[in-house]
Write a protein that holds these residues in place. Sequence first.
Motif, PDB file in Angstrom:
ATOM      1  N   TYR A   1      34.188  39.601  39.666  1.00 36.67           N
ATOM      2  CA  TYR A   1      34.104  41.059  39.560  1.00 36.67           C
ATOM      3  C   TYR A   1      35.368  41.673  38.958  1.00 36.67           C
ATOM      4  O   TYR A   1      35.432  42.885  38.767  1.00 36.67           O
ATOM      5  N   MET A   2      36.369  40.835  38.668  1.00 39.93           N
ATOM      6  CA  MET A   2      37.664  41.278  38.137  1.00 39.93           C
ATOM      7  C   MET A   2      38.260  42.383  39.005  1.00 39.93           C
ATOM      8  O   MET A   2      38.501  43.508  38.562  1.00 39.93           O
ATOM      9  N   THR A   3      38.475  42.037  40.258  1.00 38.56           N
ATOM     10  CA  THR A   3      39.129  42.921  41.217  1.00 38.56           C
ATOM     11  C   THR A   3      40.395  42.260  41.730  1.00 38.56           C
ATOM     12  O   THR A   3      40.519  41.029  41.720  1.00 38.56           O
ATOM     13  N   ILE A   4      41.350  43.075  42.191  1.00 39.57           N
ATOM     14  CA  ILE A   4      42.595  42.573  42.765  1.00 39.57           C
ATOM     15  C   ILE A   4      42.748  43.147  44.168  1.00 39.57           C
ATOM     16  O   ILE A   4      42.686  44.368  44.362  1.00 39.57           O
ATOM     17  N   THR A   5      42.932  42.253  45.138  1.00 39.06           N
ATOM     18  CA  THR A   5      43.064  42.621  46.543  1.00 39.06           C
ATOM     19  C   THR A   5      44.451  42.213  47.036  1.00 39.06           C
ATOM     20  O   THR A   5      44.980  41.177  46.625  1.00 39.06           O
ATOM     21  N   PHE A   6      45.024  43.024  47.919  1.00 41.64           N
ATOM     22  CA  PHE A   6      46.355  42.741  48.446  1.00 41.64           C
ATOM     23  C   PHE A   6      46.320  42.526  49.957  1.00 41.64           C
ATOM     24  O   PHE A   6      45.492  43.109  50.676  1.00 41.64           O
ATOM     25  N   TYR A   7      47.253  41.674  50.409  1.00 43.22           N
ATOM     26  CA  TYR A   7      47.422  41.366  51.824  1.00 43.22           C
ATOM     27  C   TYR A   7      48.899  41.546  52.181  1.00 43.22           C
ATOM     28  O   TYR A   7      49.777  41.310  51.351  1.00 43.22           O
TER      29      TYR A   7
END
Length: 261
Positions: free
Chosen positions: A208-214
């Motif tokens: 989905y070409m998404t960027i998630t942060f933790y």
Amino acid sequence: MLLPDLPPEVLQLVLKYVPHEDLCGPVLLACHNFRDAILDDVLWRTMCDDQFHFEHSSKPPRMAYKYFYFELIHGWSWSGFVSPGLSIHNKGYTVTNTATIRSPLIAICGMELTRDRKYFEVKVDRLAEPSPLPILHGHGVEPMNVTPPTMLRIGLVSAKDIDQYQPFRIPLYGYGNPGNIVDKGNVVPFSVAYKQGDVIGVLLHQEYMTITFYLNGKFLGTPFARLDRVPMVPAVEMLEPGTQVSIVLPPKTHPPMPLGM
């Protein structure tokens, strides 16, 4: 029974927890049984599986797993691009802003993210306090006409943009301190500010070409979505002299699982 007397298959189950630098150094020279176990490619295949969870089809067919392991782990160093004023040490895994001026400087990792390597973590070793010095760009001779959104940003850049990177002009999809992101040139509140000692996780979902942060293993959110389908590489942008970050090793390839799963 002494450790060197264990059967080879059992000994390898122990040795896979030993740092690779020691396996190729003092442990290799300790005794013949250690040497035979370390030279067996089965050990390195196990380490590749345990630490990277990669698809075996991604390994060149004639490459030994030992050399493939080192290709994987050393690719995570800051070897893609480093702005003048940044110092690389700790075998390439740590970058420090040693500049004498305030200017947005970038370090880019040499490892492109893939479906098998979609997640990485960066530890904030040292977070410098904001300096009263003016912010400069280029070779440090002209004041910048923009307000810096962050003192430190951790995230991803397009691999095709590495050679032409300019601060605030080519997108760095990053989680910045104090707790914001830059989206299409706009500074947008995102989450909490991080501090010295914190670990920032970055996940690229290529479908989905998404960027998630933790933050320290806790899910924060997915502020970037529907990005261009281009190769992405890890990057950090550092404004304040004295700031230092490190790639977390051994690299993880999957984000932390939510509690209860």
